[in-house]
Write an enzyme that holds these catalytic residues in place. Structure first.
Site, mmCIF file in Angstrom:
data_model
loop_
_atom_site.group_PDB
_atom_site.id
_atom_site.type_symbol
_atom_site.label_atom_id
_atom_site.label_comp_id
_atom_site.label_asym_id
_atom_site.label_seq_id
_atom_site.Cartn_x
_atom_site.Cartn_y
_atom_site.Cartn_z
ATOM 1 N N GLU A 32 -3.647 -9.284 0.198
ATOM 2 C CA GLU A 32 -4.195 -9.039 1.542
ATOM 3 C C GLU A 32 -5.704 -8.965 1.437
ATOM 4 O O GLU A 32 -6.230 -8.266 0.564
ATOM 5 C CB GLU A 32 -3.605 -7.723 2.074
ATOM 6 N N GLU A 53 0.837 -1.221 0.000
ATOM 7 C CA GLU A 53 0.000 0.000 0.000
ATOM 8 C C GLU A 53 0.862 1.258 0.000
ATOM 9 O O GLU A 53 0.732 2.137 0.861
ATOM 10 C CB GLU A 53 -0.965 -0.028 1.185
#
Ligand code: GAL
Length: 829
Positions: free
Chosen positions: A522, A430
């Protein structure tokens, strides 16, 4: 600033140990393995004080305390709402710590090369030997080595190593990092001609059932002032039996490195799989004048794999769905100080659930985790960074990015690339730059570095998300046409598109990214407190409804119902994402956030919570109910699990859920009376009955073709009266390291777990060992994990016992007011 004081500090007399006799090489076969690299963990002196900012100001009056590393000083502190680390960092403190150790080196070693290796020091370590500055390493998660030979005193004179660890600038992490020399330390002593650090690289470019080509690249280092002729032999072993070997004569110039390439054929190879993770060992022998002067051991596996655009992950020709979990590095009550048995226990619990993959979020893990994944059969995604140039926290690694990222990444690749369990490199999680061109430039640089050091594994990045289909996070409207692509995902730089969350977009993957395989890096981020339930499951939606809203009118004590219905808004329930992943072949698999709860990042950020709720298993290692949903889906074991507990108010409606497999139907009985039969329809992963509560016995029966498969009962518990202690292992090694994890159940007079018992339990231990951790898995508990008492959560508590270095009986006693005390014996041998 760190205000902690160590009242029991002792002024340490000079500690003298001789590494020389242990370390010096011998030519007697295997003995050399243990001598080439020896543990340097014991008898360090430690001092925590922000005021010493220069190693020269450490006075003789400084108070030191003796300890063994791996050590995490933050876990010894107090939870504090105002901790500069924030709740994200687990509300514990960082600070500035000093370690030192005095030792002698045998005179015979003066002709050798001696190095010290740290597997990881969090963070900003600086090291001195006998006053000489060796260097600094900001990144807390990467291993590093300094050669110390030229600064050592040999013979009777002492040596002193000093390590400064600066974790004072906070916050620098989005999760609990721990502080200190939290991984192992080693001394390596070799001949001046030796295999370099991380000096082998073993790949298996061609693998069939009949034969495997094993390619070995060995980097040799000659530190002699003259060139050397050497015979280099690589011997392949399987289970201690020699399989084959190759030998080559080489000449290496003075003070030079040379990389030797050897190809070895292994006939009828035994392949590495997740079910049977078969390992081979390559032993590199360097001989000069018929004398073996160095031996170096590398474990590897023979396997063939690819990520396929249509079929997902293919291992040795077979499609394997990746059923993975993300893990942070802390070990619950043990903090971040690594302990191999504690990691192994986590992996055993996960394996039992059916997990076959681990993502090392979001940093290089302890080497021992990778060794265990090699041995136990996990598909590892090894991740490098949580941020690049742009920060997520004021003092995080982005500040070190420019100077260090290249070296840190290269060292990770060199360190890790022989592990057969690693199948994917992740260059970041991220990353803030992912939506702009800067991100693409950095991604290209990192991918190029990665490919330079390892071409055998694909590269991904964990993007949130790769494609944003005008997602409205609250109403979750995903199917609008306004598609926006993540710049890194569309740049062509990645071998696999890594999705964080956005499970609603997975079915469009092949359309959005034609020709590029898929991985869910994820997923999920569902939230549960182990053993806590809102009686009627669909009435929950209380806390947290919105992660960004204040906790008002939610559940008492920041509890989250353990029915699988609460999620972070960017995530999903456990069932929702798994239903998608299992449906399509092209979805190679997923890594769920998270396998275990971890310290820090309670979601939402709401004092008094200090640890996460995301785990399928709680911080103590006790499974939450959803563990059994996965077990029923991911293993061949026959599963039947019902919940919640059976202690409610008379007449109250209670939802009873069951996870089961290998059966056509399940029937529920309350006090002998049938409440009906249920079976999963379509995509269902559980069944449910809404039951007006009545004390007694709830029994569930699963059946196949009319025949009973399994039966389970839950009984209403009476008053708490006893403590039941169960050790995961009742015999442990007397090596000063090994652990026994003892579960405490609070039970009634009939041995039924009392599901709401929250008694404070006091522990004491007799024998040569100690209590090193206590934990209930309660995310709002502020009791120390390092104490000798702890309050149970919903009937359960954990106490961790560590052996000393002498064999004998360890007698653990648990006491609580009003309950019968209990003792259990663990034998250390
Ligand atoms: C993700 C992030 C993880 C963790 C998780 C919590 O976005 O990558 O580190 O913060 O959210 O849901």
């Amino acid at each position: 600033m760190n205000k902690r004081k160590y009242t029991s500090s002792i002024l340490i007399a000079l500690m003298v140990i001789s590494i020389g006799t242990l370390v010096s090489c011998s030519n007697k076969g295997n003995e050399i393995f243990s001598n080439r690299k020896v543990s340097f963990n014991s008898n360090w002196s430690f001092h925590l004080n922000d005021s010493i900012v220069d190693k020269d100001t450490i006075g003789t009056n400084t108070k030191w305390r003796t300890l063994n590393v791996p050590h995490d000083w933050s876990i010894e502190g107090k939870f504090d709402e105002k901790s500069p680390a924030g709740y994200g960092g687990g509300a514990l403190t960082g600070g500035l710590g000093w370690y030192k150790k005095t030792f002698k080196v045998a005179a015979v070693d003066s002709s050798k090369v001696t190095s010290i290796t740290f597997d990881g020091v969090y963070r900003n370590s600086e090291v001195w030997i006998n006053g000489h500055y060796l260097g600094k390493r900001p990144n807390g998660y990467i291993g590093f080595q300094y050669e110390i030979s030229s600064y050592l005193n040999y013979g009777d004179k002492n040596n002193e190593i000093i390590v400064k660890v600066d974790n004072s600038k906070q916050p620098n992490s989005r999760w609990y990092s721990g502080s200190g020399i939290f991984r192992n330390v080693w001394i390596e002593t070799t001949d001046k001609l030796h295999v370099a650090q991380w000096g082998t690289y073993i790949t298996t470019p061609k693998v069939t059932a009949q034969t495997a080509l094993v390619h070995v690249e060995t980097t040799l280092k000659n530190q002699y002032g003259a060139s050397k002729n050497a015979l280099v032999t690589t011997i392949i072993y399987k289970d201690d039996k020699k399989v084959t070997s190759v030998t080559k004569n080489i000449t290496i110039g003075s003070n030079a490195d040379q990389t030797l390439k050897q190809d070895i054929q292994v006939e009828t190879p035994i392949l590495w799989t997740v079910e049977k993770p078969e390992l081979y060992t390559a032993v590199t022998e360097i001989a000069v004048d018929d004398k073996i002067i160095d031996e170096y051991k590398t474990n590897f596996g023979i396997r063939d794999f690819k990520f396929d655009v249509d079929k997902g992950f293919i291992l040795n020709g077979k499609q394997v769905k990746i059923k993975g979990v993300c893990m942070h590095h802390d070990l619950g009550p043990l903090g971040s100080a690594i302990n191999t048995r504690a990691i192994e226990r986590q992996l055993e619990i996960l394996k039992e659930m059916g997990v076959n993959g681990i993502r090392t979020s979001h940093n290089p893990p302890a080497p021992e985790l990778l060794d265990l994944c090699d041995k136990m059969g996990f598909i590892v995604m090894d991740e490098a960074f949580d941020m690049w140039k742009k920060s997520k926290n004021k003092y995080d690694y982005s500040n070190d990015w420019d100077k260090w990222h290249k070296k840190d990444l290269i060292d990770q690749l060199l360190r890790d690339r022989n592990h057969p369990s690693i199948f994917v490199w992740s260059i970041g999680n991220e990353i803030q730059e992912q939506w702009n061109e800067d991100g693409v430039t950095i991604a290209k640089e990192l991918a190029a570095i990665t490919r330079e050091y390892d071409k055998t594994r694909p590269i991904t990045a964990a993007m949130n998300p790769p494609v944003n289909m005008n997602i409205d996070e609250v109403t979750l409207q995903f199917e609008k046409n306004n598609v926006q692509f993540n710049k890194i995902a569309k740049s062509g730089v990645l071998d696999i598109i890594g999705y964080n969350y956005a499970h609603q977009t997975y079915k469009y993957h092949q359309k959005n990214f034609p020709g590029v395989p898929f991985i869910a890096t994820e997923t999920t981020s569902a939230l549960e407190t182990r053993g806590y339930y809102d009686a009627v499951s669909d009435s929950i939606k209380k806390w947290p409804v919105r992660w960004d809203l204040k906790f008002t009118g939610g559940n008492p004590g920041n509890t989250v119902s353990a029915y699988d219905q609460v999620q972070a808004p960017w995530g999903s329930t456990h069932e929702a994402t798994w239903k998608v992943i299992k449906k399509y072949d092209f979805l190679s698999g997923m890594y769920i956030w998270t396998g275990f709860d971890y310290i820090g990042e309670p979601t939402p950020y709401e004092w008094p919570s200090i640890s996460s709720y995301f785990g399928i298993v709680d911080l103590a290692g006790f499974p939450k109910d959803v563990y059994y949903m996965y077990q029923s889906e991911w293993t061949d074991k026959t599963v039947l699990h019902i919940f919640p507990h059976w202690n409610w108010k008379a007449g109250q409606n209670v939802d009873v859920w069951a996870y089961y497999n290998n059966a056509d139907e399940v029937e529920l009985f309350l006090n002998g009376k049938s409440l009906g039969t249920r079976s999963k329809k379509g995509e269902d992963l559980h069944v449910m009955w809404r039951v007006p509560y009545q004390a007694g016995t709830l029994k569930v029966v699963s059946r196949k073709n009319g025949k009973t498969v399994l039966e389970k009962e839950i009984k209403t518990a009476g008053n708490a009266s006893n403590l039941k202690l169960t050790a995961d292992r009742s015999t442990i090694k007397a090596d000063g390291n090994d652990l026994s994890f003892v579960t405490v159940d609070i039970i009634d007079a009939n041995d039924v777990l009392v599901p709401n018992a929250n008694n404070e339990i006091n522990f004491s231990l007799k024998g040569n060992g100690k209590i090193v951790g206590v934990c209930s898995g309660d995310p709002v508990s502020h009791e120390s994990y390092k104490g000798s008492k702890h309050t149970a959560l919903n009937g359960k508590c954990l106490v961790v016992v560590q052996s000393g270095d002498k064999a004998g009986r360890l007698e653990l006693t648990a006491k609580a007011n009003g309950l019968k005390q209990t003792t259990i014996v663990v034998t250390a041998e």
